[in-house]
Design a protein around this motif. Sequence first.
Motif, PDB file in Angstrom:
ATOM      1  N   ARG A  56     -57.279 -28.615 -62.769  1.00  0.00           N
ATOM      2  CA  ARG A  56     -58.030 -29.807 -62.934  1.00  0.00           C
ATOM      3  C   ARG A  56     -58.232 -31.075 -63.100  1.00  0.00           C
ATOM      4  NH1 ARG A  56     -56.824 -24.271 -64.671  1.00  0.00           N
ATOM      5  NH2 ARG A  56     -58.545 -22.584 -65.287  1.00  0.00           N
ATOM      6  N   VAL A  57     -57.274 -31.636 -63.836  1.00  0.00           N
ATOM      7  CA  VAL A  57     -56.979 -32.809 -64.276  1.00  0.00           C
ATOM      8  C   VAL A  57     -57.429 -34.085 -62.790  1.00  0.00           C
ATOM      9  CG1 VAL A  57     -54.297 -34.467 -64.679  1.00  0.00           C
ATOM     10  CG2 VAL A  57     -54.633 -32.114 -65.752  1.00  0.00           C
ATOM     11  N   LEU A  58     -56.787 -33.542 -61.730  1.00  0.00           N
ATOM     12  CA  LEU A  58     -57.144 -34.092 -60.475  1.00  0.00           C
ATOM     13  C   LEU A  58     -58.713 -34.370 -60.451  1.00  0.00           C
ATOM     14  CD1 LEU A  58     -56.207 -35.230 -58.050  1.00  0.00           C
ATOM     15  CD2 LEU A  58     -56.826 -33.427 -56.696  1.00  0.00           C
ATOM     16  N   MET A  59     -59.496 -33.316 -60.894  1.00  0.00           N
ATOM     17  CA  MET A  59     -61.083 -32.262 -60.459  1.00  0.00           C
ATOM     18  C   MET A  59     -61.892 -33.671 -61.756  1.00  0.00           C
ATOM     19  SD  MET A  59     -63.400 -32.609 -58.769  1.00  0.00           S
ATOM     20  CE  MET A  59     -63.016 -30.607 -57.485  1.00  0.00           C
ATOM     21  N   ALA A  60     -61.550 -33.412 -62.706  1.00  0.00           N
ATOM     22  CA  ALA A  60     -62.028 -33.471 -64.250  1.00  0.00           C
ATOM     23  C   ALA A  60     -61.579 -35.299 -64.373  1.00  0.00           C
ATOM     24  CB  ALA A  60     -61.001 -33.238 -65.315  1.00  0.00           C
ATOM     25  N   TYR A  61     -60.322 -36.044 -63.591  1.00  0.00           N
ATOM     26  CA  TYR A  61     -60.137 -37.219 -64.166  1.00  0.00           C
ATOM     27  C   TYR A  61     -60.190 -38.842 -63.040  1.00  0.00           C
ATOM     28  CZ  TYR A  61     -58.443 -36.378 -68.979  1.00  0.00           C
ATOM     29  OH  TYR A  61     -58.007 -36.442 -70.099  1.00  0.00           O
ATOM     30  N   PHE A  62     -60.361 -37.516 -61.544  1.00  0.00           N
ATOM     31  CA  PHE A  62     -60.388 -37.885 -60.914  1.00  0.00           C
ATOM     32  C   PHE A  62     -61.806 -38.060 -59.884  1.00  0.00           C
ATOM     33  CE2 PHE A  62     -56.033 -38.806 -61.699  1.00  0.00           C
ATOM     34  CZ  PHE A  62     -55.788 -40.063 -61.611  1.00  0.00           C
ATOM     35  N   GLY A  63     -61.731 -37.220 -60.145  1.00  0.00           N
ATOM     36  CA  GLY A  63     -62.490 -36.025 -59.069  1.00  0.00           C
ATOM     37  C   GLY A  63     -64.193 -36.867 -60.019  1.00  0.00           C
ATOM     38  N   THR A  64     -64.471 -36.954 -60.952  1.00  0.00           N
ATOM     39  CA  THR A  64     -65.277 -37.536 -62.128  1.00  0.00           C
ATOM     40  C   THR A  64     -65.754 -39.074 -61.393  1.00  0.00           C
ATOM     41  OG1 THR A  64     -64.319 -37.834 -63.736  1.00  0.00           O
ATOM     42  CG2 THR A  64     -65.894 -36.149 -64.232  1.00  0.00           C
ATOM     43  N   LYS A  65     -64.851 -38.747 -60.050  1.00  0.00           N
ATOM     44  CA  LYS A  65     -65.206 -40.695 -60.685  1.00  0.00           C
ATOM     45  C   LYS A  65     -65.915 -40.989 -59.427  1.00  0.00           C
ATOM     46  CE  LYS A  65     -61.448 -42.605 -63.182  1.00  0.00           C
ATOM     47  NZ  LYS A  65     -62.259 -43.179 -64.456  1.00  0.00           N
ATOM     48  N   VAL A  66     -65.590 -39.303 -58.121  1.00  0.00           N
ATOM     49  CA  VAL A  66     -65.907 -40.209 -57.038  1.00  0.00           C
ATOM     50  C   VAL A  66     -67.492 -39.365 -56.853  1.00  0.00           C
ATOM     51  CG1 VAL A  66     -65.928 -39.327 -54.586  1.00  0.00           C
ATOM     52  CG2 VAL A  66     -64.033 -40.358 -56.148  1.00  0.00           C
ATOM     53  N   LEU A  67     -67.653 -37.920 -57.760  1.00  0.00           N
ATOM     54  CA  LEU A  67     -68.436 -36.370 -57.803  1.00  0.00           C
ATOM     55  C   LEU A  67     -69.228 -36.671 -58.674  1.00  0.00           C
ATOM     56  CD1 LEU A  67     -66.272 -33.942 -56.115  1.00  0.00           C
ATOM     57  CD2 LEU A  67     -67.752 -34.867 -55.076  1.00  0.00           C
ATOM     58  N   GLY A  68     -68.924 -37.382 -59.793  1.00  0.00           N
ATOM     59  CA  GLY A  68     -69.889 -37.631 -60.699  1.00  0.00           C
ATOM     60  C   GLY A  68     -70.089 -36.376 -61.734  1.00  0.00           C
ATOM     61  N   LEU A  69     -70.829 -35.617 -62.164  1.00  0.00           N
ATOM     62  CA  LEU A  69     -70.980 -34.526 -62.875  1.00  0.00           C
ATOM     63  C   LEU A  69     -70.968 -33.284 -62.087  1.00  0.00           C
ATOM     64  CD1 LEU A  69     -71.689 -33.435 -65.667  1.00  0.00           C
ATOM     65  CD2 LEU A  69     -74.289 -33.255 -64.601  1.00  0.00           C
ATOM     66  N   LEU A  70     -71.333 -33.326 -61.056  1.00  0.00           N
ATOM     67  CA  LEU A  70     -71.049 -32.387 -60.123  1.00  0.00           C
ATOM     68  C   LEU A  70     -68.727 -31.671 -59.740  1.00  0.00           C
ATOM     69  CD1 LEU A  70     -71.216 -30.011 -57.380  1.00  0.00           C
ATOM     70  CD2 LEU A  70     -70.587 -31.902 -56.098  1.00  0.00           C
ATOM     71  N   ALA A  71     -68.300 -32.976 -60.435  1.00  0.00           N
ATOM     72  CA  ALA A  71     -66.906 -32.601 -60.402  1.00  0.00           C
ATOM     73  C   ALA A  71     -66.575 -31.702 -61.934  1.00  0.00           C
ATOM     74  CB  ALA A  71     -65.924 -33.768 -60.720  1.00  0.00           C
ATOM     75  N   ILE A  72     -67.808 -31.946 -62.595  1.00  0.00           N
ATOM     76  CA  ILE A  72     -67.411 -31.146 -64.119  1.00  0.00           C
ATOM     77  C   ILE A  72     -67.548 -29.295 -63.963  1.00  0.00           C
ATOM     78  CG2 ILE A  72     -68.829 -30.550 -65.961  1.00  0.00           C
ATOM     79  CD1 ILE A  72     -66.206 -32.880 -66.251  1.00  0.00           C
ATOM     80  N   TYR A  73     -69.094 -29.338 -62.904  1.00  0.00           N
ATOM     81  CA  TYR A  73     -69.289 -27.972 -62.147  1.00  0.00           C
ATOM     82  C   TYR A  73     -67.471 -27.400 -61.754  1.00  0.00           C
ATOM     83  CZ  TYR A  73     -73.915 -29.745 -63.538  1.00  0.00           C
ATOM     84  OH  TYR A  73     -75.025 -30.664 -64.029  1.00  0.00           O
TER      85      TYR A  73
END
Length: 275
Positions: free
Chosen positions: A234-251
């Motif tokens: 969750r931390v990886l996707m929420a804080y770092f994934g959003t920088k790469v995938l944008g809104l898709l990372a939240i999903y």
Amino acid sequence: EIFNLLFIIVFKMHYIGVALATVVSSAVSGILCFIYVMKKFPYIRPKLSDFKHNFKLCIRLIKVGIPMSIQNSIVGIGSMFYTAALNDMNAVYPGLITANVAAGKINGIFSSIQCSFLSSIATFVGQNFGAGRKDRIIKGVHSAMFCSCVVWVLGFVVCMILCEPFTRLFIDPTTGDAVLYFEDMLKYSRDIMFWYNLIGSPLLGAVAIYRTALQCIGHSPITIIGGGMEVFARVLMAYFGTKVLGLLAIYLVEPFAFFCADIIFVPLFYWYTRK
């Protein structure tokens, strides 16, 4: 969910209604379960002689209970990080939080069905573990996964077909931010339900079933590792994934967290049962 709809839509109680619905539903559920058990199974009605101290039994319960409580706390901590990231994204995508809450309530209907397998698999695995029937334990887990997959397919179809009317149950387009952003909220809600039901739902079913099975065959402490993986994901996707995938990372936060837990729970279950 019925009390949520009743207090929010009918009685117009808003956030107070959400809190009240949680309390009332828990109380009603507990009372009904107690009455049913007392009437249906008289042989487990407590007697005065049952209320005596058993030190060995207390130790066994503590050994099982503490890892399970830590596991639940770890998952809650991961959800806090996810919520924090969601708040940041809401500044860029107005209405995202509202849509996430609405979609979460809808997804929760089918998620609660999948998580209900916890009770059945816990009883089944526990009894057969005590009887030494490893074959029946594995068969029971596989049967539970089949039922979970049926719920997954049903939930995906229903949510995709009824996405808009479901969302309108929780979001009034004539009030609040929905006046300005309702179409965006509807899109966010649809996307959240799509990704959650397409990927997250079957992975959640596996988490619930395999984690419970591990706990019931005496390996409760090892499940903390899976909980730690969920937090990390969750931390990886929420804080770092959003920088790469944008809104898709939240999903993908929840599905990715379930996947990371599954790569711990599933192999360990078959390894332990093989031993």
